[in-house]
Structures are given as C-alpha cells and as structure tokens.
Enzyme design. Structure first.
Site, PDB file in Angstrom:
ATOM      1  N   CYS A  37      44.356 -19.358 -27.227  1.00  9.39           N
ATOM      2  CA  CYS A  37      43.055 -19.313 -26.545  1.00  9.39           C
ATOM      3  C   CYS A  37      42.053 -20.302 -27.122  1.00  9.39           C
ATOM      4  CB  CYS A  37      42.498 -17.902 -26.556  1.00  9.39           C
ATOM      5  SG  CYS A  37      42.063 -17.296 -28.203  1.00  9.39           S
ATOM      6  N   HIS A  69      39.735  -9.418 -24.618  1.00  7.73           N
ATOM      7  CA  HIS A  69      39.219 -10.715 -24.151  1.00  7.73           C
ATOM      8  C   HIS A  69      39.819 -10.979 -22.759  1.00  7.73           C
ATOM      9  CE1 HIS A  69      37.378 -14.489 -24.125  1.00  7.73           C
ATOM     10  NE2 HIS A  69      38.088 -15.167 -25.008  1.00  7.73           N
ATOM     11  N   ASP A  86      47.239 -16.619 -31.853  1.00  3.43           N
ATOM     12  CA  ASP A  86      45.780 -16.699 -31.965  1.00  3.43           C
ATOM     13  C   ASP A  86      45.459 -16.775 -33.456  1.00  3.43           C
ATOM     14  OD1 ASP A  86      43.048 -16.560 -31.422  1.00  3.43           O
ATOM     15  OD2 ASP A  86      43.039 -14.411 -30.981  1.00  3.43           O
ATOM     16  N   GLN A  91      39.961 -14.540 -20.867  1.00  2.00           N
ATOM     17  CA  GLN A  91      40.962 -15.495 -21.345  1.00  2.00           C
ATOM     18  C   GLN A  91      42.305 -15.264 -20.650  1.00  2.00           C
ATOM     19  OE1 GLN A  91      40.449 -18.103 -23.755  1.00  2.00           O
ATOM     20  NE2 GLN A  91      42.362 -18.718 -22.805  1.00  2.00           N
ATOM     21  N   ARG A  93      29.175 -11.135 -24.957  1.00  2.00           N
ATOM     22  CA  ARG A  93      30.158 -11.321 -26.039  1.00  2.00           C
ATOM     23  C   ARG A  93      29.596 -10.575 -27.244  1.00  2.00           C
ATOM     24  NH1 ARG A  93      33.394 -16.580 -28.139  1.00  2.00           N
ATOM     25  NH2 ARG A  93      34.576 -15.959 -26.316  1.00  2.00           N
ATOM     26  N   ARG A 132      39.579 -21.747 -17.778  1.00  2.00           N
ATOM     27  CA  ARG A 132      38.520 -20.742 -17.926  1.00  2.00           C
ATOM     28  C   ARG A 132      37.478 -20.943 -16.821  1.00  2.00           C
ATOM     29  NH1 ARG A 132      37.722 -18.333 -22.901  1.00  2.00           N
ATOM     30  NH2 ARG A 132      36.198 -17.113 -21.711  1.00  2.00           N
TER      31      ARG A 132
HETATM   32  N1   CP Z   1      38.787 -18.930 -26.114  1.00  2.00           N
HETATM   33  C1   CP Z   1      37.466 -18.704 -26.188  1.00  2.00           C
HETATM   34  O1   CP Z   1      36.959 -17.669 -25.764  1.00  2.00           O
HETATM   35  O2   CP Z   1      36.747 -19.709 -26.771  1.00  2.00           O
HETATM   36  P1   CP Z   1      35.232 -19.679 -27.217  1.00  2.00           P
HETATM   37  O3   CP Z   1      35.117 -18.771 -28.410  1.00  2.00           O
HETATM   38  O4   CP Z   1      34.896 -21.099 -27.547  1.00  2.00           O
HETATM   39  O5   CP Z   1      34.383 -19.151 -26.087  1.00  2.00           O
HETATM   40  N1  NVA Z   2      40.665 -13.445 -31.614  1.00  2.00           N
HETATM   41  C1  NVA Z   2      39.650 -14.471 -31.600  1.00  2.00           C
HETATM   42  C2  NVA Z   2      39.516 -15.068 -30.232  1.00  2.00           C
HETATM   43  C3  NVA Z   2      38.484 -16.172 -30.133  1.00  2.00           C
HETATM   44  C4  NVA Z   2      38.313 -16.690 -28.735  1.00  2.00           C
HETATM   45  C5  NVA Z   2      38.329 -13.899 -32.069  1.00  2.00           C
HETATM   46  O1  NVA Z   2      37.996 -12.781 -31.680  1.00  2.00           O
HETATM   47  O2  NVA Z   2      37.655 -14.561 -32.854  1.00  2.00           O
END
Ligand code: CP
Ligand code: NVA
Length: 300
Positions: free
Chosen positions: A259, A131, A219, A134, A104, A287
């Site tokens: 998400c 992502h 989101d 997700q 990540r 997930r």
């Molecule tokens: N939706 C999602 O990826 O959540 P987290 O940031 O908690 O991993």
């Molecule tokens: N768009 C958000 C998704 C979090 C899971 C971010 O990148 O923070």
C-alpha cells in the site's frame, strides 16, 4: 437509498463493491482520454487527518476536484478536534455543513462513534483496525492486470495489521483464498478472522504461505503509532521480508503489492518492489479512480 458509511469493506456487499471497481476502471479509461464527468458539482468533502498521509489526501482532494466538488483538509493542530472537542459534537457540526466526511485516525471505535452522530456518509481513510479504501485500489489493480481474483490465492506476509484485516474482509467479499503468514504474537484479530471463515489460512511459515500464490502482499512492520517498537519488530519480522528467494516460490506471473509507503530492505527488497512483478505504482494511482467511484456511490 439511505445514508451509508464506509468504515470497513463489509459495510458494502459484494455486488456493490464489484460495481465500484468496474466504475473505477471505466472512469480511469475515460480520464485517460481527457474526459471528466462532474457528477458531484457543489458537493463538499471534509477530511480529518489525525495521522500523516500522502496518497489518501491527494487522491481524495483530486477526486473531488475532478468530480466538480470541493474538499477541506482538517488537521487536529488547527481545528478544535485537537483541543478535545468531542467527536460526537464535531460529527453533528460538520454534517450540517458538508456532504461527506473522511477520517484518518487511531482507534476504530472513535470512527464508529463519529459515524453514529453523522448525518452524512463517513469514510474510513485508515484506522488502527482497517484500511478499506486501499483494498478498493488493490482489487481494481488486480482486475486490471489479471482479471477476476475469484478463486485465486493471495499471500499476506508480515504484520496482522489494519491492511491485513481489510484483506481478510476482502477475501470473503471477492471470494479469494488468503494465506496469512505472521509471527505468532502479530496475528490478525480473532474476531475479524472468524468473520471470513474458510477463506483464510493462518500460518507462521512465509514459504508455505507464498507457495504458488497469485498475489503477494506486504506492508510496513511498524504502522503509524508503533514507531517506538520499530527496532524490536525489525528483528522479529526479518523472515517475512519479501525478497527474490521467497518470491520465486509464488506463481511465475504472481503480482506484488504494497500500500506504501515502503521500507526497502525491511519488509521488501528493492529488486522486488522496483521489479517487473510489482504493480505498486498502479496500485497507488488507483486510489484516485476507486475513491471517485466510492464517492459517487455514497453521494449520488
Ligand atoms: N497507502 C496509503 O494510505 O498511503 P498514505 O498514508 O500516503 O495516505
Ligand atoms: N499499516 C500502515 C498503512 C499505511 C498506509 C499504517 O497503518 O501505518
């Protein structure tokens, strides 16, 4: 099969994605009956998190535990990743020790460089651009509640961000129509839009986007790394809030997804996210199941 990465949804073809969703659904049913198949005994997943996470971390760790493997959480604070060791070096070192690497991070390009130097599959656990994990959970959730998403209308309201980009990829791979309503300066990237062709309709009016939609998705308005723009964005995105007034324009049996984490009162009101059309808890729980199926696909 040679080594495969999962950096964006388009790294897999439509059949492969549908197989993963199907496997996720049957694996979940098996787990609910108390049955666990340890298909990845002895396998190790390394997870590098340069941003915070609840769902992604816990789902991958639990997935590896259920499958009989192991996971290692790596934070930049206490590894050489945070002290500037080149990603190319980290990739070559880790791929001599572990079987799969999840990352990540911020720049998608960094993830691509990492994958270029990795001898083992690399999974995108969220970048600024995509992502994909997700979307596996979202598609599984739609199938479980409503059956095939083919030919359905999905409305994306808000920021043209990483989640929106992955929805654009999903629209062609799962063959649904995606209406995106965003303020003009917050639209998704043109090159990503172009790859999805006629599956996408780009709008500014949230009412036009949500009208008769089968699935409504939103989101956060400020993603991780954009915290400084939070207040400015709140003012710009206000008309895109998913609330009862907007939701009433979607189909009566439309589902709502997010998400998570969510900000009640900003991108969605509490009555919607906590209401009967919302499937966000199943979406979050899936997930685990969809990533188990993904890990099996990449590692077996
Ligand atoms: N939706 C999602 O990826 O959540 P987290 O940031 O908690 O991993
Ligand atoms: N768009 C958000 C998704 C979090 C899971 C971010 O990148 O923070």
């Amino acid at each position: 099969m040679g080594k495969r990465h999962f950096l964006c949804l388009t790294d897999l073809n439509s059949n492969e994605l549908h197989d993963i969703i199907e496997r996720a659904i049957t694996g979940k049913q098996r787990l609910l009956k108390g049955k666990i198949q340890q298909t990845l005994k002895g396998k190790v997943l390394a997870m590098i998190f340069e941003k915070s996470s609840t769902r992604t971390r816990v789902s991958f760790e639990t997935a590896m535990a259920h499958l009989g493997g192991h996971s290692i959480f790596l934070s930049p604070d206490d590894t050489q990743v945070g002290r500037g060791e080149p990603v190319e070096d980290t990739a070559r070192v880790l791929s001599r020790m572990v079987d799969c690497i999840m990352i990540r991070t911020y720049e998608h390009e960094k993830l691509q460089r990492f994958a270029d130097y990795s001898d083992v599959p690399v999974i995108n656990g969220l970048s600024d651009t995509f992502h994909p994990c997700q979307l596996l959970a979202d598609m599984q959730t739609y199938y479980e509640h409503r059956g095939s998403i083919k030919g359905k209308t999905v409305a994306w309201l808000g920021d043209g961000n990483n989640m929106c980009h992955s929805y654009i990829n999903a629209a062609s791979l799962f063959d649904f129509n995606l209406r995106i309503a965003s303020p003009e300066s917050y639209r998704p990237r043109t090159e990503i839009l172009q790859s999805a062709g006629n599956h996408i309709e780009l709008l500014t009016d949230p009412k036009a986007a949500i009208k008769n939609a089968d699935l409504v998705v939103t989101d956060v308005w400020a993603s991780m790394g954009q915290e400084a723009e939070s207040e400015l964005r709140k003012a710009i995105f206000r008309p895109y809030q998913v609330n009862a007034g907007l939701m009433a324009l979607a189909k009566q049996d439309a589902l709502f997804m997010h998400c998570l984490p969510a900000h009640r009162g900003d991108e969605v009101t509490a009555d919607i996210i906590d209401g009967p059309q919302s499937v966000v808890w199943d979406e979050a729980g899936n997930r685990l199941h969809s990533q188990k199926a993904l890990l099996e696909f990449l590692l077996k």
